[in-house]
Motif scaffolding. Sequence first.
Motif, PDB file in Angstrom:
ATOM      1  N   THR A  85     -24.862  -4.888 -26.578  1.00 44.73           N
ATOM      2  CA  THR A  85     -24.304  -4.676 -25.353  1.00 44.73           C
ATOM      3  C   THR A  85     -23.660  -6.064 -24.603  1.00 44.73           C
ATOM      4  O   THR A  85     -22.707  -6.167 -24.377  1.00 44.73           O
ATOM      5  CB  THR A  85     -25.267  -4.010 -24.166  1.00 44.73           C
ATOM      6  N   HIS A  86     -24.609  -7.027 -24.873  1.00 50.46           N
ATOM      7  CA  HIS A  86     -24.333  -8.400 -24.433  1.00 50.46           C
ATOM      8  C   HIS A  86     -23.007  -8.884 -25.354  1.00 50.46           C
ATOM      9  O   HIS A  86     -22.107  -9.345 -24.490  1.00 50.46           O
ATOM     10  CB  HIS A  86     -25.348  -9.523 -24.755  1.00 50.46           C
ATOM     11  N   ARG A  89     -19.803  -7.493 -23.880  1.00 49.89           N
ATOM     12  CA  ARG A  89     -19.418  -8.119 -22.600  1.00 49.89           C
ATOM     13  C   ARG A  89     -18.713  -9.288 -22.958  1.00 49.89           C
ATOM     14  O   ARG A  89     -17.662  -9.428 -22.606  1.00 49.89           O
ATOM     15  CB  ARG A  89     -20.450  -8.261 -21.882  1.00 49.89           C
ATOM     16  N   GLY A  94     -16.045  -3.812 -20.317  1.00 48.21           N
ATOM     17  CA  GLY A  94     -16.835  -3.878 -19.157  1.00 48.21           C
ATOM     18  C   GLY A  94     -18.374  -3.355 -19.255  1.00 48.21           C
ATOM     19  O   GLY A  94     -18.586  -2.882 -20.834  1.00 48.21           O
ATOM     20  N   ARG A  95     -19.338  -3.225 -18.527  1.00 56.01           N
ATOM     21  CA  ARG A  95     -20.678  -2.863 -18.768  1.00 56.01           C
ATOM     22  C   ARG A  95     -20.707  -1.570 -19.356  1.00 56.01           C
ATOM     23  O   ARG A  95     -21.718  -1.502 -20.456  1.00 56.01           O
ATOM     24  CB  ARG A  95     -21.340  -2.937 -17.615  1.00 56.01           C
ATOM     25  N   SER A  99     -21.988  -0.813 -23.413  1.00 56.23           N
ATOM     26  CA  SER A  99     -23.640  -0.157 -23.960  1.00 56.23           C
ATOM     27  C   SER A  99     -22.910   1.030 -24.397  1.00 56.23           C
ATOM     28  O   SER A  99     -23.757   1.463 -25.430  1.00 56.23           O
ATOM     29  CB  SER A  99     -24.179   0.038 -22.428  1.00 56.23           C
ATOM     30  N   GLY A 241     -28.697 -13.665 -19.842  1.00 57.57           N
ATOM     31  CA  GLY A 241     -27.239 -13.320 -19.474  1.00 57.57           C
ATOM     32  C   GLY A 241     -26.520 -14.410 -19.889  1.00 57.57           C
ATOM     33  O   GLY A 241     -25.148 -14.269 -19.685  1.00 57.57           O
TER      34      GLY A 241
END
Length: 277
Positions: A85-86, A89, A94-95, A99, A241
């Motif tokens: 997921t990171h 990004r 987008g988030r 995901s 992050g």
Amino acid sequence: MRLTGVGRRYGPGGPWILRDLDLDLPEGTLLRVEGANGSGKSTLLRLLAGIDAPSTGRITGRPRTAYVPERFPAALPMTAGAYLTHLGRVHGLGRAAASRGAREWLERFGAGAYAGTPLSELSKGTSQKVAVAQGLMGTPGLLVLDEAWTGLDRASRGVLDAAVRERVAGGARVVFVDHDPGRLAGEPCAVLRLGNHSARPAFEDTARSARQPTMHIVVEPPPGAVLPAGLPGAPEPLSDGAIRLTVARPRTDDTLRTLLTSSPPWHIRSVTEAPHP
Ligand SMILES: Nc1ncnc2c1ncn2[C@@H]1O[C@H](COP(=O)(O)OP(=O)(O)OP(=O)(O)O)[C@@H](O)[C@H]1O
């Protein structure tokens, strides 16, 4: 993307591993790099991905790049799903899309059950699936695959084949090394055959004086920002992050300038010499 007069040697007295290489990589190129052991295939792939810099010559027009290295650094303290997921990004999703992409790629590779498993606990085969999936998150303009099929099961190799075909049809450049001469047979594929260099000093002899330092740049993304296109490959998300970029020292200034002048600007947390491998 273009390589002009590119050469790489490890240290001033070391032998040339690559020399006078001119290469055009227009959109939609599928390029296979071949050559005997030690002929410089991985060296070239690292230059293409931007984690190493040429000793001579220039590489221009690099688009956003994803890189699947020969060895996957699986030591990050996060789960497979969070890691992907990171990276989604980082590659501009987008988030929610990141995901969803993470879940979908893990499922396509038959590894959906491992989304919640820490990277350090994955088997070798599943780690390789995650390593490949990170290269397929988002739609990078250049995908660099160093033996990415090795260690995948048959079904997963087919998934990667299909993804490569799809990317190339969509205009991405894909450059790969693979020991199977039949890999992606039937695809219109350019082949670059690297020459054999004999009488080369052993790796250990040259490594000490020769290593071109690489730098770690740790950056904090402004909310909602994605990494600017054309930055060196292999961005790694950190557990808080932030994102770590590994770049050849000669590319450090350029990379920092790009990050600081993008809008909104990225916060640079640290720039340090990377530990020697
Ligand atoms: N960091 C380094 N420092 C010094 N020499 C290096 C370094 N990396 C690679 N080399 C040298 O460059 C040569 C080419 O290595 P490279 O890994 O690019 O070849 P390759 O074609 O990918 O080989 P293989 O098929 O065995 O993976 C090696 O034989 C080694 O001598």
